[in-house]
Design a protein around this motif. Structure first.
Motif, PDB file in Angstrom:
ATOM      1  N   ALA A 167       0.828  -1.208   0.000  1.00  0.00           N
ATOM      2  CA  ALA A 167       0.000   0.000   0.000  1.00  0.00           C
ATOM      3  C   ALA A 167       0.862   1.257   0.000  1.00  0.00           C
ATOM      4  O   ALA A 167       0.576   2.224  -0.731  1.00  0.00           O
ATOM      5  CB  ALA A 167      -0.923  -0.009   1.221  1.00  0.00           C
ATOM      6  N   GLU A 168       1.927   1.261   0.803  1.00  0.00           N
ATOM      7  CA  GLU A 168       2.809   2.424   0.873  1.00  0.00           C
ATOM      8  C   GLU A 168       3.544   2.635  -0.451  1.00  0.00           C
ATOM      9  O   GLU A 168       3.711   3.776  -0.903  1.00  0.00           O
ATOM     10  CB  GLU A 168       3.817   2.255   2.017  1.00  0.00           C
ATOM     11  N   VAL A 169       3.983   1.545  -1.061  1.00  0.00           N
ATOM     12  CA  VAL A 169       4.687   1.637  -2.341  1.00  0.00           C
ATOM     13  C   VAL A 169       3.750   2.134  -3.441  1.00  0.00           C
ATOM     14  O   VAL A 169       4.105   3.012  -4.244  1.00  0.00           O
ATOM     15  CB  VAL A 169       5.290   0.265  -2.711  1.00  0.00           C
ATOM     16  N   GLU A 170       2.553   1.590  -3.477  1.00  0.00           N
ATOM     17  CA  GLU A 170       1.586   2.009  -4.495  1.00  0.00           C
ATOM     18  C   GLU A 170       1.183   3.467  -4.322  1.00  0.00           C
ATOM     19  O   GLU A 170       0.983   4.198  -5.298  1.00  0.00           O
ATOM     20  CB  GLU A 170       0.359   1.102  -4.433  1.00  0.00           C
ATOM     21  N   PHE A 171       1.063   3.907  -3.086  1.00  0.00           N
ATOM     22  CA  PHE A 171       0.720   5.301  -2.809  1.00  0.00           C
ATOM     23  C   PHE A 171       1.773   6.253  -3.389  1.00  0.00           C
ATOM     24  O   PHE A 171       1.448   7.320  -3.916  1.00  0.00           O
ATOM     25  CB  PHE A 171       0.594   5.510  -1.302  1.00  0.00           C
ATOM     26  N   ARG A 172       3.056   5.838  -3.298  1.00  0.00           N
ATOM     27  CA  ARG A 172       4.146   6.689  -3.798  1.00  0.00           C
ATOM     28  C   ARG A 172       4.394   6.489  -5.280  1.00  0.00           C
ATOM     29  O   ARG A 172       5.011   7.340  -5.927  1.00  0.00           O
ATOM     30  CB  ARG A 172       5.431   6.399  -3.010  1.00  0.00           C
ATOM     31  N   GLY A 173       3.985   5.369  -5.820  1.00  0.00           N
ATOM     32  CA  GLY A 173       4.115   5.122  -7.247  1.00  0.00           C
ATOM     33  C   GLY A 173       5.518   4.801  -7.709  1.00  0.00           C
ATOM     34  O   GLY A 173       5.843   5.002  -8.887  1.00  0.00           O
ATOM     35  N   GLY A 174       6.346   4.237  -6.809  1.00  0.00           N
ATOM     36  CA  GLY A 174       7.727   3.982  -7.209  1.00  0.00           C
ATOM     37  C   GLY A 174       8.130   2.536  -7.318  1.00  0.00           C
ATOM     38  O   GLY A 174       9.131   2.209  -7.942  1.00  0.00           O
ATOM     39  N   GLY A 175       7.396   1.618  -6.694  1.00  0.00           N
ATOM     40  CA  GLY A 175       7.711   0.201  -6.805  1.00  0.00           C
ATOM     41  C   GLY A 175       8.967  -0.246  -6.091  1.00  0.00           C
ATOM     42  O   GLY A 175       9.550  -1.277  -6.435  1.00  0.00           O
ATOM     43  N   HIS A 176       9.397   0.519  -5.061  1.00  0.00           N
ATOM     44  CA  HIS A 176      10.658   0.183  -4.393  1.00  0.00           C
ATOM     45  C   HIS A 176      10.534   0.431  -2.892  1.00  0.00           C
ATOM     46  O   HIS A 176      10.113   1.508  -2.453  1.00  0.00           O
ATOM     47  CB  HIS A 176      11.796   1.033  -4.971  1.00  0.00           C
ATOM     48  N   ASN A 178      11.462 -11.923  -0.759  1.00  0.00           N
ATOM     49  CA  ASN A 178      10.908 -12.820  -1.779  1.00  0.00           C
ATOM     50  C   ASN A 178       9.424 -12.549  -2.033  1.00  0.00           C
ATOM     51  O   ASN A 178       8.964 -12.555  -3.182  1.00  0.00           O
ATOM     52  CB  ASN A 178      11.117 -14.274  -1.358  1.00  0.00           C
ATOM     53  N   ARG A 179       8.668 -12.311  -0.957  1.00  0.00           N
ATOM     54  CA  ARG A 179       7.241 -12.048  -1.120  1.00  0.00           C
ATOM     55  C   ARG A 179       7.010 -10.761  -1.925  1.00  0.00           C
ATOM     56  O   ARG A 179       6.107 -10.692  -2.760  1.00  0.00           O
ATOM     57  CB  ARG A 179       6.577 -11.910   0.254  1.00  0.00           C
ATOM     58  N   LEU A 180       7.801  -9.756  -1.650  1.00  0.00           N
ATOM     59  CA  LEU A 180       7.651  -8.495  -2.382  1.00  0.00           C
ATOM     60  C   LEU A 180       8.076  -8.645  -3.830  1.00  0.00           C
ATOM     61  O   LEU A 180       7.440  -8.077  -4.736  1.00  0.00           O
ATOM     62  CB  LEU A 180       8.465  -7.394  -1.690  1.00  0.00           C
ATOM     63  N   GLU A 181       9.150  -9.389  -4.075  1.00  0.00           N
ATOM     64  CA  GLU A 181       9.585  -9.625  -5.453  1.00  0.00           C
ATOM     65  C   GLU A 181       8.486 -10.308  -6.262  1.00  0.00           C
ATOM     66  O   GLU A 181       8.269  -9.990  -7.444  1.00  0.00           O
ATOM     67  CB  GLU A 181      10.856 -10.477  -5.466  1.00  0.00           C
ATOM     68  N   GLN A 182       7.790 -11.246  -5.621  1.00  0.00           N
ATOM     69  CA  GLN A 182       6.698 -11.941  -6.304  1.00  0.00           C
ATOM     70  C   GLN A 182       5.584 -10.989  -6.714  1.00  0.00           C
ATOM     71  O   GLN A 182       4.828 -11.267  -7.646  1.00  0.00           O
ATOM     72  CB  GLN A 182       6.140 -13.030  -5.385  1.00  0.00           C
ATOM     73  N   ARG A 183       5.495  -9.865  -5.996  1.00  0.00           N
ATOM     74  CA  ARG A 183       4.459  -8.879  -6.286  1.00  0.00           C
ATOM     75  C   ARG A 183       5.004  -7.690  -7.083  1.00  0.00           C
ATOM     76  O   ARG A 183       4.376  -6.641  -7.159  1.00  0.00           O
ATOM     77  CB  ARG A 183       3.812  -8.404  -4.981  1.00  0.00           C
ATOM     78  N   GLY A 184       6.209  -7.858  -7.631  1.00  0.00           N
ATOM     79  CA  GLY A 184       6.786  -6.835  -8.488  1.00  0.00           C
ATOM     80  C   GLY A 184       7.375  -5.642  -7.763  1.00  0.00           C
ATOM     81  O   GLY A 184       7.549  -4.571  -8.348  1.00  0.00           O
TER      82      GLY A 184
END
Length: 321
Positions: free
Chosen positions: A123-132, A156-162
């Motif tokens: 949610a935090e990554v999507e809010f910022r729009g950066g994917g990191h 690993n879990r985050l990598e699976q979600r891009g």
């Protein structure tokens, strides 16, 4: 012409001054060097690297400064700062859920906690729009083997979600022993992911570095904010107006500190105690402010004694190598 700093009620602001409270950040040459390395690792989305130092060298100040600078430079990245506490009975994921302010039930399962943390990061990554996601962990020498494994699961879990994840560790020298221990266990995947690139942090290793630090008090650090009143000016306004600058006494103060370090060299001097010396000189000199004020050998010696740096260096010389 009357300036803003001429109208400052110094007595009213004294107790809240950062030099008195010691709550301020000064970007030393070593912190600047470390940041230049870590920002590149973050920009390139490396999986992880770590910094290590002896106690009281300013490691935590460096970690906090890196967090603040990354937040400013990379607003699209989600940056989370966490301090490991070494509680062997606790799980890292439970601590992380608390760090980000999520409610957790007393007996909530590991799987449920992990999933809620992953959802939070997404949610935090999507809010910022950066994917990191950039995870900064201070005192990383306190992480257990289970903690490192949990960190791997998060990656690993985050990598699976891009979502890319970079872990920046800050720890004491014991982290090198921990790395060796993980190698011995055959956990090369953990070492390769998080501990493959050690960066040694040394607080202040030259007179040039020290002079640069003193100049921050003279020219760049201000209080109150946006007042134009530098730290040196605040404590010694009459002397400052007459041309006094604490950086002009760099050689005098540095020489006394090197006498403390002895044959071990400046790399043994704890940065936190060196700050105390500077702070004590400013506060001790406040009642002597006049246009003719000069820092004397006695003022420096008293500041060094008050900083307890001599006792610290003596204690560390007795520590096992």
């Amino acid at each position: 012409m009357t300036t803003i700093e001429d109208n400052i009620d110094r007595e009213a602001h004294l107790e809240n001054h950062p030099v008195v409270s010691t709550h301020y950040t000064l970007i030393t040459p070593m912190i600047a060097k470390v940041y230049s390395i870590l920002r590149e690792r973050v920009f390139s989305r490396h999986t992880g690297t770590f910094l290590y130092a002896k106690p009281r060298m300013g490691k935590t100040r460096c970690a906090e400064t890196v967090r603040d600078l990354l937040t400013i430079e990379f607003p699209k990245k989600y940056i989370l700062y966490h301090t490991a506490d070494g509680n062997k009975s606790a799980r890292l994921i439970r601590d992380l859920v608390s760090t980000v302010g999520l409610y957790k039930a007393p007996k909530e399962s590991y799987g449920a906690l992990m999933e809620r943390f992953i959802i939070h990061v997404r949610a935090e990554v999507e809010f910022r729009g950066g994917g990191h996601f950039v995870f900064i962990v201070d005192e990383n020498q306190l992480l257990s083997t289970e903690g490192w494994n949990e960190l791997l699961v998060i990656h690993n879990r985050l990598e699976q979600r891009g979502i890319s994840m970079t872990t920046l560790g800050f720890g004491q020298e014991e982290i090198l022993e921990n790395r060796h221990f993980l190698f011995g266990l055959g956990a090369t995947n953990l070492v390769a992911r998080f501990l493959c690139e050690p960066i040694r942090f040394e607080g202040c290793v030259s007179e040039v570095d020290f002079d640069s630090m003193l100049n921050e008090y003279d020219a760049n650090k201000e209080f109150p904010l946006d007042s134009g009143c530098t730290y040196t000016n605040f404590f010694l306004p009459k002397a400052f107006a007459a041309g006094f600058r604490i950086s002009k006494y760099s050689r005098l103060i540095w020489t006394e500190l090197i006498n403390v370090a002895g044959e071990d060299g400046p790399g043994e001097l704890p940065l936190e105690h060196m700050f105390r010396v500077i702070e004590d000189i400013l506060m001790r000199s406040r009642h002597m402010d006049c246009s003719e004020f000069k820092i004397t050998d006695e003022i420096v010696r008293k500041a060094v004694d008050a900083s307890l740096i001599v006792g610290y260096v003596s204690f560390m010389r007795q520590a096992p190598k």
